[in-house]
Design a protein around this motif. Structure first.
Motif, short mmCIF file in Angstrom:
data_model
loop_
_atom_site.label_atom_id
_atom_site.label_comp_id
_atom_site.label_asym_id
_atom_site.label_seq_id
_atom_site.Cartn_x
_atom_site.Cartn_y
_atom_site.Cartn_z
N GLU A 198 -17.54 60.38 35.61
CA GLU A 198 -16.47 59.43 35.30
C GLU A 198 -16.23 58.49 36.47
O GLU A 198 -16.00 57.30 36.28
N GLU A 199 -16.27 59.04 37.68
CA GLU A 199 -16.10 58.24 38.90
C GLU A 199 -17.24 58.58 39.86
O GLU A 199 -17.08 59.44 40.72
N PRO A 212 -17.88 54.59 34.34
CA PRO A 212 -18.58 55.87 34.32
C PRO A 212 -20.10 55.69 34.23
O PRO A 212 -20.59 54.63 33.85
N ARG A 268 -19.81 56.15 25.71
CA ARG A 268 -20.08 57.43 26.39
C ARG A 268 -20.19 58.56 25.37
O ARG A 268 -21.08 59.40 25.46
N SER A 308 -15.42 54.30 26.32
CA SER A 308 -15.36 55.71 25.94
C SER A 308 -16.16 55.96 24.67
O SER A 308 -16.81 57.00 24.52
#
Length: 170
Positions: free
Chosen positions: A78-79, A86, A134, A131
């Motif tokens: 994510e980081e 991401p 992902r 999102s």
């Protein structure tokens, strides 16, 4: 950037290509030819420094055996420690690769946040996606790929080329 890398077999490159249609919605998609699996970054900014780092890496790898590697799932940073996130990736399971990594870090030192205890073997697919994008990657089913790593490569990312290889005995 110079590194010690794991050559990827055709089956992994094919898997990366299979994921391409799922990577819409990401700002940065890794090209198949740029796909790598880094075992250890080398502390070298130019060719002269590379020659020293390569000599030290080859000495640290002397006697390291061949090992198995397997990709059976995806993951998300994510980081990520570096660059935009991401980041989605193919997760690489390989106790042998982790042993090689620890051996290289013990001899050459590690990059904070990326190596040593923070090392996660992976093949980057894409960065900076929604999102929904992902989740599309995370939910994609695929057949696992297992291969034997019999050599490592010393790699120059700036020029996108393998410089030399180090054989790992069976």
């Amino acid at each position: 950037m110079y590194s010690v890398g794991v050559p990827l077999p055709p089956a992994i490159r094919a898997l990366v290509r299979d994921f391409r249609p799922l990577l819409t919605g990401f700002e940065r998609v890794r090209e198949t030819r740029e796909t790598t699996l880094v075992a250890k970054r080398l502390d070298a900014d130019d060719r002269r420094e590379y020659l020293r780092a390569a000599r030290d890496a080859k000495a640290a790898l002397r006697g390291a055996p061949a090992f198995e590697a397997r990709v059976s799932e995806t993951g998300v940073f994510e980081e990520p420690a570096r660059g935009p996130g991401p980041l989605v990736y193919l997760a690489v399971e390989s106790p042998g690769l982790e042993r090689v990594h620890r051996r290289l870090v013990a001899e050459l030192g590690g990059v904070d946040g990326l190596e040593g205890d923070d090392y996660v073997p992976h093949v980057t697919l894409a960065r900076d996606g929604s999102s929904r994008a992902r989740e599309r990657v995370r939910s994609h089913d695929f057949d696992p790929v297992t291969w034997t790593v019999e050599e490592l490569e010393l790699y120059d990312a700036r020029h996108g080329e393998r410089i030399e290889t180090v054989s790992l005995p069976a």
